[in-house]
Design an enzyme around this catalytic site. Structure first.
Site, short mmCIF file in Angstrom:
data_model
loop_
_atom_site.label_atom_id
_atom_site.label_comp_id
_atom_site.label_asym_id
_atom_site.label_seq_id
_atom_site.Cartn_x
_atom_site.Cartn_y
_atom_site.Cartn_z
CG HIS A 58 -1.95 1.03 1.25
ND1 HIS A 58 -3.21 0.83 1.79
CD2 HIS A 58 -1.96 2.32 0.82
CE1 HIS A 58 -3.92 1.94 1.68
NE2 HIS A 58 -3.18 2.85 1.10
CG HIS A 75 -7.73 -2.74 8.79
ND1 HIS A 75 -6.94 -1.89 8.05
CD2 HIS A 75 -7.70 -2.26 10.05
CE1 HIS A 75 -6.48 -0.93 8.82
NE2 HIS A 75 -6.92 -1.14 10.05
CD GLU A 122 -4.32 -3.06 0.44
OE1 GLU A 122 -4.93 -4.10 0.72
OE2 GLU A 122 -3.85 -2.29 1.31
#
Length: 254
Positions: free
Chosen positions: A43, A206, A70
């Site tokens: 990310h 997450h 991401e």
């Protein structure tokens, strides 16, 4: 079998705490792959606080598994003010350059310590539509980072998403607190069922851990989990290959 994509952001964060090249992001990717990981996730943020644009390039050049990038599709280029760190080219520019297997779009910003909410498609659908169309044209599978909202799944499919990634922090918090776990899981299950009815694939990520994953892995239609923080913490105790193997065992129901 539910795929495991290992997020390497925290490996880069440790490296960035010193002016060094260790720990090596590509080397940890190799360890994960050799241990059986199905994919690698990164990310890259515009401030390059952990994964940097050049890390993404290094990974794209060596990976033989799925590569998931991401980020916020509206994040533009930024000039780096740190010695030895190249500029950030902009999220979509990086995606166009590297053509990852999957691109997970996340509505985050510099002020967020970590991703803390999904897209609200009642407000953001039309600005996401052309981005999803471009990803499809590039041959990149798209995924939208979403809260457990059953009512938004048909719209996610209508604007062109291939998958959604369920933001699982609320479930993880319920498990950690020992309160409201069944109710939280029910909301995710309802969202997963709505996603499947809309023709969407289902990812999740997450705060998933070895403790809460045995419950969450039962989610209908779950195809992939992206795990970084907890897996990296476990790797400090047991080593990266053993940590990856432990998560794969949980996903396999062993």
């Amino acid at each position: 079998m539910i795929a495991l994509s290992v997020n390497l952001n925290k490996i880069a964060l440790i490296r960035n705490s010193r002016d060094t090249v260790i720990p090596s992001v590509p080397e940890h990717a190799r360890m994960c792959i050799e241990a059986g990981a199905d994919g690698i996730t990164v990310h890259p943020r515009p401030d390059q606080r952990h994964i940097r644009a050049d890390d993404c390039r290094d990974l794209a050049a060596m990976l033989n598994v799925e590569f998931n990038i991401e980020g916020n599709p509206f994040a533009g280029p930024r000039v780096s003010d740190r010695k030895g760190v190249n500029d950030y080219p902009g999220f979509m520019e990086l995606v166009r350059e590297l053509r990852p297997t999957q691109c997970t779009l996340v509505p985050d910003g510099d002020a967020q310590l970590t991703s803390d909410h999904g897209f609200d498609l009642s407000r953001q659908a039309e600005e996401l539509r052309p981005i999803l169309a471009e990803l499809r044209e590039l041959g990149i599978r798209s995924s939208l980072f979403m809260d457990p909202s059953p009512e938004q799944m048909s719209l996610a499919a209508e604007i062109g998403a291939d998958r959604i990634e369920l933001y699982t922090e609320t479930f993880a918090m319920a498990v950690a607190q020992g309160d409201g776990v069944a109710q939280s899981y029910e909301r995710f299950r309802d969202t997963a069922e709505a996603a499947r009815e809309a023709g969407l694939g289902i990812n999740a990520g997450h705060d998933l851990t070895l403790h809460n994953l045995p419950y969450f892995r039962e989610l209908p239609g779950l195809m992939e989990v992206s795990i970084g923080h907890a897996l990296t913490v476990d790797a400090l105790r047991m080593g990266m290959p053993a940590a990856v193997a432990a998560y794969l065992a949980v996903l396999a129901g062993r």
